[in-house]
Design an enzyme around this catalytic site. Structure first.
Site, short mmCIF file in Angstrom:
data_model
loop_
_atom_site.label_atom_id
_atom_site.label_comp_id
_atom_site.label_asym_id
_atom_site.label_seq_id
_atom_site.Cartn_x
_atom_site.Cartn_y
_atom_site.Cartn_z
N HIS A 145 0.82 -1.21 0.00
CA HIS A 145 0.00 0.00 0.00
C HIS A 145 0.86 1.26 0.00
O HIS A 145 0.58 2.21 -0.74
CB HIS A 145 -0.95 0.01 1.19
CG HIS A 145 -1.91 -1.13 1.20
ND1 HIS A 145 -2.73 -1.43 2.28
CD2 HIS A 145 -2.20 -2.07 0.26
CE1 HIS A 145 -3.46 -2.48 2.00
NE2 HIS A 145 -3.15 -2.90 0.79
N HIS A 183 -9.12 -2.25 -5.40
CA HIS A 183 -8.07 -2.50 -4.43
C HIS A 183 -7.02 -3.45 -5.00
O HIS A 183 -5.82 -3.30 -4.72
CB HIS A 183 -8.62 -3.07 -3.12
CG HIS A 183 -7.52 -3.26 -2.12
ND1 HIS A 183 -6.99 -2.22 -1.40
CD2 HIS A 183 -6.80 -4.36 -1.76
CE1 HIS A 183 -6.00 -2.65 -0.64
NE2 HIS A 183 -5.87 -3.97 -0.84
N HIS A 209 -0.16 -11.11 -5.09
CA HIS A 209 1.21 -10.65 -4.83
C HIS A 209 2.26 -11.59 -5.41
O HIS A 209 3.26 -11.15 -5.98
CB HIS A 209 1.42 -10.49 -3.33
CG HIS A 209 0.42 -9.58 -2.68
ND1 HIS A 209 0.34 -8.24 -2.99
CD2 HIS A 209 -0.55 -9.81 -1.76
CE1 HIS A 209 -0.63 -7.68 -2.28
NE2 HIS A 209 -1.18 -8.62 -1.53
N ASP A 219 -3.05 -2.80 -5.11
CA ASP A 219 -2.01 -3.77 -4.72
C ASP A 219 -1.03 -4.01 -5.85
O ASP A 219 0.19 -4.05 -5.64
CB ASP A 219 -2.66 -5.10 -4.34
CG ASP A 219 -3.20 -5.13 -2.92
OD1 ASP A 219 -2.91 -4.20 -2.14
OD2 ASP A 219 -3.91 -6.10 -2.60
#
Length: 305
Positions: free
Chosen positions: A80, A239, A266, A243
């Site tokens: 973030h 969101h 991720h 990310d």
């Protein structure tokens, strides 16, 4: 275009999403070509050294992007704040923290945007380096995939796929082209999210210990539990874009190209960066001394102090 750092030092205190530990975070100006750096002030001796971020230091991607060095130093949940750095074009900064994880704040990058606004940014007398995508690079893992393609700017297109009443009521695909749309307006307020039924499993693995309704969207079998509801009708996919931007900025430099993903996360985002960097035929480093050929996407960076 010139490199950037902060104009002033700034501090904030918060709680780590996964560790649950209270964290004091400091952001400090840094000289040209020093990059995005981290230092754990709660450690001592060699373990308190400054760590310059690179994609190959992201060695724990369980629900976040976490730096893990060869000797076990951890800086968790960096995506973030990295997303906020990317939006402001911050090339050089020292991030100090007295715990193993960046504070989650409200679950979005907006509090970090406010910190950068308060600190201000300064140009440095060194050219900003951009990584330009020259050839398509793709990573696929099962039904998930991500790819870079050449593009004269920076564009992100992402699709999520959740079979759940909340997600079925909203768009699960979003595209943002930064030549025409604003990160702060369109992306920065989107919060992290999770499912009630996953909480016990997460906590059994020492994850999510600091999570609550003030720093995450929580979803039960039917609906969102947060009384205030969603900040965007499609906050979930936005969101995931937040990310992804943070994950890609572990490179420490802006990317000229398009990023597209389906069910990305991720781990696969980091795998894409590593695959890209492993093949010099797929990219080149470029600078723009007079800004005449600078892609429009980067003209919209917030003005310096």
């Amino acid at each position: 275009m010139l490199q950037r750092t902060l104009a002033n030092t700034i501090h904030v205190t918060g709680v780590g999403l996964h560790s649950g530990e209270r964290v004091r975070l400091g952001l400090y100006p840094a000289v040209a070509d020093s990059g995005i750096m981290f230092r754990r002030t709660d450690l001592h001796g060699e373990q308190s050294r400054i760590i310059r971020l690179t994609p190959d230091l992201i060695n724990d991607t369980r629900l976040s992007s976490t730096v893990v060095t060869a000797d076990g130093i951890r800086i968790g949940t960096i995506e973030h704040i990295m997303s906020a750095f990317a939006s402001y074009g911050i090339d050089n900064v020292l991030v100090e923290l007295n715990a193993p994880e960046i504070p989650i704040m409200d679950g979005s990058s907006l509090p970090f945007i406010y910190l950068l606004q308060d600190a201000g940014v300064n140009d440095l007398q060194a050219e900003k380096r951009f990584l330009r995508i020259k050839q398509k690079v793709t990573v696929q893992e099962g039904d998930k995939w991500v790819e870079f393609t050449p593009y004269d700017g920076f564009k992100v297109t992402l699709t999520i796929d959740f079979d759940h009443p909340v997600f079925n009521r909203c768009n699960q695909t979003f595209e943002i082209d930064f030549a025409h749309q604003s990160y702060v307006e369109e992306i920065s307020r989107a919060r992290t999210f999770g499912f009630m039924q996953e909480v016990e499993l997460m906590r059994s693995h020492n994850l999510g210990l600091g999570g609550n309704l003030s720093n995450a969207i929580v979803i039960d079998e039917l609906d969102v539990l947060n009384q205030e509801g969603l900040r965007y009708p499609d906050e979930f996919v936005r969101h995931k874009i937040l990310d992804a931007i943070g994950d890609l900025y572990t490179l420490g430099h802006p990317i000229i190209g398009a990023f597209t993903g389906y069910k990305s996360g991720h781990a696969i985002n980091n795998a894409l960066l590593r695959k890209l960097l492993a093949d010099p035929q797929c990219y080149e480093w470029v600078t723009f001394p007079n800004n005449k050929s600078l892609p429009q996407a980067f003209h919209a960076l917030p003005q310096v102090a």
